[in-house]
Enzyme design. Structure first.
Site, mmCIF file in Angstrom:
data_model
loop_
_atom_site.group_PDB
_atom_site.id
_atom_site.type_symbol
_atom_site.label_atom_id
_atom_site.label_comp_id
_atom_site.label_asym_id
_atom_site.label_seq_id
_atom_site.Cartn_x
_atom_site.Cartn_y
_atom_site.Cartn_z
ATOM 1 N N GLY A 171 -1.300 -0.187 9.944
ATOM 2 C CA GLY A 171 -1.738 -0.906 8.763
ATOM 3 C C GLY A 171 -3.199 -0.624 8.465
ATOM 4 N N SER A 172 -3.609 -0.813 7.213
ATOM 5 C CA SER A 172 -5.032 -0.779 6.891
ATOM 6 C C SER A 172 -5.671 -2.111 7.304
ATOM 7 C CB SER A 172 -5.220 -0.548 5.390
ATOM 8 O OG SER A 172 -4.822 0.759 5.043
ATOM 9 N N GLY A 173 -6.983 -2.184 7.210
ATOM 10 C CA GLY A 173 -7.692 -3.405 7.572
ATOM 11 C C GLY A 173 -8.300 -3.350 8.962
ATOM 12 N N HIS A 174 -8.086 -2.210 9.674
ATOM 13 C CA HIS A 174 -8.610 -2.056 11.034
ATOM 14 C C HIS A 174 -9.703 -1.002 11.108
ATOM 15 C CE1 HIS A 174 -5.262 -4.517 12.099
ATOM 16 N NE2 HIS A 174 -4.378 -3.610 11.748
ATOM 17 N N HIS A 227 -4.073 -8.820 13.936
ATOM 18 C CA HIS A 227 -3.504 -9.317 12.680
ATOM 19 C C HIS A 227 -3.457 -10.834 12.708
ATOM 20 C CE1 HIS A 227 -1.545 -5.527 13.920
ATOM 21 N NE2 HIS A 227 -1.879 -5.156 12.715
ATOM 22 N N ASP A 270 5.459 -0.571 12.972
ATOM 23 C CA ASP A 270 4.980 0.804 13.090
ATOM 24 C C ASP A 270 6.009 1.682 13.778
ATOM 25 O OD1 ASP A 270 2.197 0.847 12.029
ATOM 26 O OD2 ASP A 270 1.933 -0.748 13.490
#
Lengths: 330, 330
Positions: A53-56, A218, A109
């Site tokens: 995911g993005s955001g990391h 998350h 994932d």
């Protein structure tokens, strides 16, 4: 919610465009599949990719570069990439030496990467997979069977990326990646939650005198919520959980990472590093390499994680090889 | 207030100890005067130092290294170093070629550095001074006569640091520093305030739908408080204020910096960079170098600043010289 963005829908797209505009000389950009890849992947080198995911960030879209990832294909914020991103990205970068998929252990994932792998293999592409699961906080988790993959991921990429540049085969890289995974452990904590752009409200909230130990990236629940306390006590709890897990032993040469969660200033991260360094000294570990900064974040969450990697000669040498990613000082 | 610290009194001390423990091979540490300095300052090189308030890291205590500062001697959070820190630190690093003081334009800093300089000159040390005042937001400010010095400071250090390594004299470095100052402009904005450890409460507060344009790095009032808005509009206002100031002109080669205020994730900084890059293209500026990250922060404040530097051949070449500081990725 206040964020530096135009709107939630374009958050990931405009971030990747920003990274591309800052590094046009180095990257190709395929907006349809959120993919950046190196212009100069050697034809005889195993190509390495990731994309959770993005955001990391800087994981994973800002970790493309020589000696690190050859490509990244992230999904939306906190969402696995669709299987076709994995498939298309794999095809873009595949070489005769094959493609290495490095995946953090989340069910979403794994599903996307399993299917993307299958699709690419049907076209004759040789693929190897390494699963990262360094988080000692909890067994099985909200989105995980088994342990979560967090900041230890950086070391798997760094070691495999350096070895690939030196000509390692796909089989050798899978074995190396699994060795790093077997020797790296992490645990995180949060002072605050964070707000995904599309959600607009915090994924969890902590009171003014409350922190969460063992948090996921998350916002998955950690081990426990406790009262705010001095950093000495926080690092001690994390250090014990991490160091007793491999277990690390007196005399070990280690790499230590204090990873910011995104909203923590570097001043506080060095205060945390100080505690970790003192504990390593007490335990008889020699810190051969240290890493203090943002490596695997959770948007603007305040907090940090501690990662310890047990070195051997091979891994230490690979960590010392040159590498570059989008993130740099100069 | 929740911070990764043991207590407010030890915040700066333990942060500097952390930086030292992470870089023992490179630095000497003098705790009595909050000073880190390079072990290997060449005897015939002008030594360069800085030290404003703490809380702006990586400026200045994390910016010591080859090709950058030779020493830093910060004060407490948001407080100038006492004059004796300046004096003692100057003595520690003085070479026959002299010492360059790079000072951000705040009255408190100027007083401490004027007196520290005077004390050191009485002992025969040759000293030159460069004052950085790149912030176009306001003329005269809460703690300033004239403009404030903010993230543009990084470029003054980088250029002078590289030139000093190449053998520039003290007079040449003062002239070079003043040239960079004449060509660099910045403007900042805040989404949130920040909380100094000793104060325990925010230095200012913004409502959930409010931002402040032109903010200072100690929370000094900016140009105006406005409603939260898309990043496109925010960057446009800052770009116009900065670009019309030097003024920059079509055809210029520039360096562009998007500097995080400490609590902003790198994803959002790249979204802001994208807007700045598009505006530069529209204005006919060529971005020869870009910098996206935390360079001059305000504790955990969320927000960013935009800095544009008009390059000439000399400055561009100096920015490309190798350099290192405490902050690094690998």
């Amino acid at each position: 919610m206040k964020k530096l963005m135009n709107n939630a829908d374009d958050f990931v797209k405009e971030m990747i465009e920003g990274v591309y505009l800052a590094n046009k000389d180095k990257y190709e950009y395929v907006p349809e599949i959120n993919t950046l890849y190196r212009k100069d992947i050697p034809a005889n080198k195993v190509a390495i990719m990731q994309g959770s995911g993005s955001g990391h960030e800087p994981a994973h879209i800002m970790s493309v570069g020589k000696g690190m990832l050859d490509a990244a294909c992230p999904g939306a914020v906190f969402a696995a990439p669709p299987m076709n991103y994995v498939y298309e990205c794999t095809k873009k970068i595949a070489t005769e030496a094959g493609v290495l998929h490095i995946i953090n252990n989340y069910q979403g994932d794994k599903m996307a990467w399993d299917m993307g792998r299958e699709m690419a293999e049907m076209e004759g592409i040789k693929i190897g997979t390494v699963i990262v699961n360094d988080d000692v906080s909890v067994e099985d988790s909200l989105y995980t069977v088994g342990r979560r993959g967090v900041a230890g991921n950086f070391f798997v990429i760094k070691a495999c990326g350096a070895a690939a540049e030196k000509g390692a085969s796909l089989e050798e890289l899978v074995a190396l990646g699994e060795k790093v995974v077997s020797r790296v452990r992490s645990m995180g904590m949060a002072l605050t939650g964070c707000t995904p752009p599309a959600k607009g409200t915090p994924i969890f909230e902590l009171a003014d005198d409350e922190i969460e130990m063992g948090i996921g990236i998350h916002g998955e629940p950690g081990r426990r919520r406790v009262k705010y306390r001095p950093i000495k006590e926080i690092v001690k709890e994390m250090f014990d959980a991490v160091a007793n897990d491999v277990p690390f032993k007196k005399g070990d040469r280690v790499a230590v990472m204090i990873n910011g969660m995104g909203g923590t200033p570097i001043s506080e991260l060095y205060i945390a590093y100080r505690e970790a360094a003192l504990l390593c000294e007490e335990a008889g570990f020699t810190i051969a390499k240290n890493y203090v900064g943002n490596y695997c974040t959770s948007l603007e969450m305040a907090g940090f994680s501690l990662t310890i990697l047990q070195l051997d000669d091979e891994i230490e040498e690979l960590l010392n090889e040159p590498a570059e990613i989008a993130i740099r000082v100069f």
